[in-house]
Design a protein around this motif. Structure first.
Motif, PDB file in Angstrom:
ATOM      1  N   LEU A  20     -15.868   3.406  12.912  1.00 30.12           N
ATOM      2  CA  LEU A  20     -15.111   3.758  11.717  1.00 30.12           C
ATOM      3  C   LEU A  20     -15.428   2.845  10.541  1.00 30.12           C
ATOM      4  CD1 LEU A  20     -11.620   4.666  13.213  1.00 30.12           C
ATOM      5  CD2 LEU A  20     -13.499   6.176  12.586  1.00 30.12           C
ATOM      6  N   ASP A  22     -18.401   1.613   9.929  1.00 28.38           N
ATOM      7  CA  ASP A  22     -19.654   2.171   9.413  1.00 28.38           C
ATOM      8  C   ASP A  22     -19.383   3.438   8.616  1.00 28.38           C
ATOM      9  OD1 ASP A  22     -22.705   2.470   9.480  1.00 28.38           O
ATOM     10  OD2 ASP A  22     -22.069   4.345  10.411  1.00 28.38           O
ATOM     11  N   TRP A  23     -18.501   4.287   9.118  1.00 32.97           N
ATOM     12  CA  TRP A  23     -18.181   5.533   8.413  1.00 32.97           C
ATOM     13  C   TRP A  23     -17.516   5.236   7.060  1.00 32.97           C
ATOM     14  CZ3 TRP A  23     -13.686   7.458   6.466  1.00 32.97           C
ATOM     15  CH2 TRP A  23     -13.723   8.782   6.020  1.00 32.97           C
ATOM     16  N   SER A  24     -16.553   4.303   7.039  1.00 34.61           N
ATOM     17  CA  SER A  24     -15.820   4.029   5.813  1.00 34.61           C
ATOM     18  C   SER A  24     -16.717   3.395   4.752  1.00 34.61           C
ATOM     19  CB  SER A  24     -14.622   3.110   6.094  1.00 34.61           C
ATOM     20  OG  SER A  24     -15.041   1.876   6.623  1.00 34.61           O
ATOM     21  N   ARG A  26     -19.775   4.196   4.308  1.00 29.52           N
ATOM     22  CA  ARG A  26     -20.562   5.294   3.748  1.00 29.52           C
ATOM     23  C   ARG A  26     -19.707   6.316   3.012  1.00 29.52           C
ATOM     24  NH1 ARG A  26     -22.230   8.257   7.467  1.00 29.52           N
ATOM     25  NH2 ARG A  26     -21.493   7.216   9.354  1.00 29.52           N
ATOM     26  N   HIS A  27     -18.374   6.242   3.206  1.00 28.25           N
ATOM     27  CA  HIS A  27     -17.459   7.180   2.543  1.00 28.25           C
ATOM     28  C   HIS A  27     -16.305   6.392   1.928  1.00 28.25           C
ATOM     29  CE1 HIS A  27     -19.524   9.500   5.698  1.00 28.25           C
ATOM     30  NE2 HIS A  27     -19.410  10.544   4.887  1.00 28.25           N
ATOM     31  N   ASP A  36     -12.796  15.236   8.744  1.00 31.40           N
ATOM     32  CA  ASP A  36     -14.232  15.183   8.549  1.00 31.40           C
ATOM     33  C   ASP A  36     -14.884  15.661   9.844  1.00 31.40           C
ATOM     34  OD1 ASP A  36     -16.960  14.290   8.612  1.00 31.40           O
ATOM     35  OD2 ASP A  36     -16.518  12.958   6.945  1.00 31.40           O
ATOM     36  N   GLN A  38     -17.905  15.911  10.873  1.00 32.13           N
ATOM     37  CA  GLN A  38     -18.974  15.055  11.387  1.00 32.13           C
ATOM     38  C   GLN A  38     -18.407  13.810  12.051  1.00 32.13           C
ATOM     39  OE1 GLN A  38     -21.532  14.425   7.975  1.00 32.13           O
ATOM     40  NE2 GLN A  38     -22.720  16.286   8.400  1.00 32.13           N
ATOM     41  N   LEU A  39     -17.377  13.234  11.465  1.00 32.79           N
ATOM     42  CA  LEU A  39     -16.734  12.072  12.081  1.00 32.79           C
ATOM     43  C   LEU A  39     -16.083  12.465  13.398  1.00 32.79           C
ATOM     44  CD1 LEU A  39     -15.732   9.154  12.075  1.00 32.79           C
ATOM     45  CD2 LEU A  39     -13.789   9.906  10.662  1.00 32.79           C
ATOM     46  N   ALA A  79      -8.896   6.712   8.508  1.00 35.35           N
ATOM     47  CA  ALA A  79      -9.972   7.681   8.707  1.00 35.35           C
ATOM     48  C   ALA A  79      -9.414   9.092   8.885  1.00 35.35           C
ATOM     49  CB  ALA A  79     -10.811   7.297   9.927  1.00 35.35           C
TER      50      ALA A  79
END
Length: 366
Positions: A20, A22-24, A26-27, A36, A38-39, A79
């Motif tokens: 998460l 890494d995701w945050s 990028r977003h 999301d 993809q998430l 998230a």
């Protein structure tokens, strides 16, 4: 009672945080839809969606405590992953009370990240009804006809299906309803932190017996898990908001000094720290008792009281110390504020919990 994370909790928490974070990064400004795809698929591919479910579902043997560890990390990044609804409530309830057909048809697609299912429970209503349900079911041949409505259902605007609590005389049922069911209408609603919620209405909708869970106590079990999931999310939200606020207080300078050196700011941060620790303690006490099948209604009400009352104070402290920066849309603090305010009222406000505790005390009074 040991509140230290087990090895499984540490591993699941660490994996969730890594994914998460890494995701945050990028977003930094996700949309307000609350989901999301993809998430969600990434969480499934790493095994996190199935890791903390009953043994009959995945063979892992983990459960509620591991779910709470994952939920805390989801709260830390706010998230858009409906783990609290689809997994911690729906998948866990079906794993505990559902039959093999229901698990295969409903749970397996969830664990693959292909679908989401939103719970529609009386305890999750904006104004909890304390014992009654917003939906009524009546026998109709080999199934049931269901009528009713409930607003502000979390994760309902994009859900592929619903787990709905309904009253049938003196009993409570759990009904599995697909989004395309005739007589079901879902109307998206705007809530404080997004557009994932919806008004769910059933008008004489037909539900076959194969999609009904009539086990006594199943609805109450699902409601308790929903409340604990909200508390775990709130703990993650508040812990991260406090951390961000402390960092800001060390960096922001006034009169050539960090504002964190001012007595009033230090006092508010100290009070916020105590509040976060109260949320942490009461959550893990309630979750531990529930995971051991011990009576936990009072402990869950206490945990939700602190998640609401302390959540209100910590959220406002974070925004006040950040000053105008705290409400900028391009700064993350406003997301934590609105998420904390929503969790404050999800599954009942602080006042609702005090009333619940009062009812419990009255029931055992001589």
């Amino acid at each position: 009672m040991d509140f230290e994370y087990t090895e499984a909790q540490r591993e699941l928490s660490g994996l969730t945080r890594e994914l998460l974070t890494d995701w945050s990064e990028r977003h930094p400004r996700p949309d307000d839809g609350g989901f999301d795809p993809q998430l969600w698929k990434a969480l499934a591919d790493t095994g996190l969606l199935e890791a903390a479910l009953p043994e009959r579902v995945n063979g892992g043997g983990f459960g509620l405590l591991e779910q709470c560890a994952i939920l805390c990390e989801i709260g830390r990044t706010v998230a858009p992953a409906p783990y609290a609804t689809s997994i911690a409530v729906v998948a866990a309830t079906l794993g505990e009370f559902g039959d093999d057909h229901q698990i295969e048809r409903r749970v397996r697609p969830l664990l693959r990240g292909e679908t989401t299912v939103a719970p529609v429970l009386s305890r999750m209503a904006p104004v909890p009804t304390r014992g009654s349900a917003a939906f009524e079911a009546r026998r109709d041949g080999r199934g049931w006809r269901v009528d009713g409505a409930q607003s502000a259902v979390a994760a309902a605007s994009f859900a592929d299906g619903f787990l709905i609590e309904a009253r049938a005389g003196a009993n409570s049922l759990l009904l599995l309803v697909d989004r395309d069911t005739e007589g079901l209408e879902v109307t998206a609603q705007q809530v404080v932190n997004g557009t994932d919620a919806a008004l769910v209405e059933l008008r004489a909708a037909a539900v076959p017996d194969a999609d009904v869970i009539a086990v006594p106590g199943a609805a109450g079990w699902a409601g308790r898990r929903a409340t604990l999931a909200t508390c775990a999310l709130q703990l993650g939200i508040l812990a991260r908001a406090l951390q961000m606020t402390c960092e800001y207080a060390c960096e922001r300078r006034q009169f050539d000094k960090p504002i964190g050196t001012f007595q009033a700011v230090r006092q508010r941060l100290a009070d916020a720290y105590i509040d976060v620790e109260a949320v942490r303690l009461t959550l893990w006490q309630a979750a531990w008792r529930e995971s051991r099948a011990l009576p936990a209604e009072s402990e869950i009400a206490v945990a939700k009281f602190w998640a609401a009352e302390a959540g209100h104070r910590v959220a406002h402290t974070a925004v006040h110390i950040h000053a105008s920066t705290g409400i900028y849309l391009d700064y993350p603090m406003q997301r934590y504020f609105t998420a904390a305010k929503r969790a404050e009222f999800e599954s009942g406000s602080a006042t609702d919990q005090l009333r619940r505790l009062g009812d419990q005390l009255d029931a055992v009074a001589p």
